[in-house]
Design a protein around this motif. Structure first.
Motif, short mmCIF file in Angstrom:
data_model
loop_
_atom_site.label_atom_id
_atom_site.label_comp_id
_atom_site.label_asym_id
_atom_site.label_seq_id
_atom_site.Cartn_x
_atom_site.Cartn_y
_atom_site.Cartn_z
N ARG A 35 0.93 -1.06 0.05
CA ARG A 35 -0.03 0.12 0.04
C ARG A 35 0.80 1.08 -0.11
NH1 ARG A 35 -4.51 2.07 0.29
NH2 ARG A 35 -5.78 0.20 0.44
N ALA A 36 2.00 1.28 0.79
CA ALA A 36 2.73 2.40 0.70
C ALA A 36 3.31 2.64 -0.57
CB ALA A 36 3.81 2.25 1.92
N ALA A 37 3.92 1.49 -1.07
CA ALA A 37 4.57 1.60 -2.52
C ALA A 37 3.72 2.22 -3.60
CB ALA A 37 5.18 0.31 -2.84
N LEU A 38 2.44 1.61 -3.36
CA LEU A 38 1.52 2.08 -4.51
C LEU A 38 0.93 3.55 -4.17
CD1 LEU A 38 -0.46 -1.13 -4.79
CD2 LEU A 38 1.11 -0.22 -6.44
N THR A 39 0.89 3.76 -2.87
CA THR A 39 0.61 5.36 -2.63
C THR A 39 1.73 6.38 -3.02
OG1 THR A 39 -0.78 4.50 -0.91
CG2 THR A 39 -0.16 6.99 -0.82
N ALA A 40 2.99 5.83 -3.15
CA ALA A 40 3.98 6.58 -3.52
C ALA A 40 4.18 6.64 -4.83
CB ALA A 40 5.42 6.11 -2.85
N LEU A 41 3.80 5.84 -5.72
CA LEU A 41 4.01 5.58 -7.18
C LEU A 41 2.62 6.31 -7.67
CD1 LEU A 41 5.16 4.44 -9.65
CD2 LEU A 41 3.55 2.34 -9.11
N ALA A 69 -4.88 13.09 -8.87
CA ALA A 69 -4.71 13.08 -7.39
C ALA A 69 -4.68 14.33 -6.86
CB ALA A 69 -3.52 12.18 -7.04
N HIS A 70 -5.50 14.75 -5.75
CA HIS A 70 -5.63 15.86 -5.08
C HIS A 70 -6.26 15.80 -3.78
CE1 HIS A 70 -9.01 15.89 -7.50
NE2 HIS A 70 -9.67 16.66 -6.76
N PRO A 71 -6.05 16.65 -2.84
CA PRO A 71 -6.85 16.67 -1.50
C PRO A 71 -8.34 16.78 -1.73
CG PRO A 71 -4.68 18.01 -1.35
CD PRO A 71 -5.07 17.73 -3.09
N GLY A 72 -8.89 15.98 -1.03
CA GLY A 72 -10.51 16.03 -1.01
C GLY A 72 -11.00 15.31 -2.34
#
Length: 159
Positions: free
Chosen positions: A131-137, A145-148
């Motif tokens: 999950r951390a790797a995919l989030t970083a990718l 991707a943007h907040p909210g």
């Protein structure tokens, strides 16, 4: 082609397709038989506050006409609604209706269960690392991707 030879993109797609197939099978079994995979792929791009049709088409990588057609179907089925854009009176936003929010919550609960199965198979540590790797990718692969952003996504909301 041996599994070791498959590229990372294809491996991620296989996992995604498996999750998507299972989510839609369970949605249909629960009575949500009036939503298709194509409609779901569009609906998952609808943010909590709504989205303009042109932006929805761009994010889904489909024509505005195709997005309009799918949104029309979703609207007739009661999953989305069109509302005035508060920032531009001439524009309209597409947003999830109450029914759409219900199906999104249900689909996300299915996705959570599938992820728990994956974690049981991989182990908690490896799943957390995945999950951390995919989030970083995502930082370099998701131009939207943007907040909210798409917090109420159908079957792929944030965990």
């Amino acid at each position: 082609m041996a599994d070791a030879e498959l590229n990372a993109g294809l491996l991620m797609f296989i996992a995604h397709r498996s999750m998507e197939d299972r989510i839609f099978a369970e949605l249909h079994a629960a009575g949500f038989t009036d939503i298709t995979v194509a409609q779901g792929r569009v609906a998952q791009r609808i943010s909590r506050d709504g989205i303009r049709l042109t932006e929805l088409a761009e994010q889904a990588q489909i024509t505005k006409q195709t997005a309009g057609f799918l949104v029309d179907q979703l609207e007739r089925a009661g999953y989305v609604e069109r509302v005035a854009d508060p920032t531009d009176g001439r524009a309209r936003l597409v947003r999830l209706s109450e029914r759409g929010k219900k199906v999104a919550v249900f689909a996300n609960s299915i996705a959570d269960r599938i992820e728990a199965e994956w974690a049981a198979h991989l182990g908690t540590r490896r799943m957390r690392e995945l999950r951390a790797a995919l989030t970083a990718l995502r930082e370099i692969t998701d131009p939207y991707a943007h907040p909210g952003g798409a917090a109420a996504q159908l079957g792929s909301g944030p965990r």
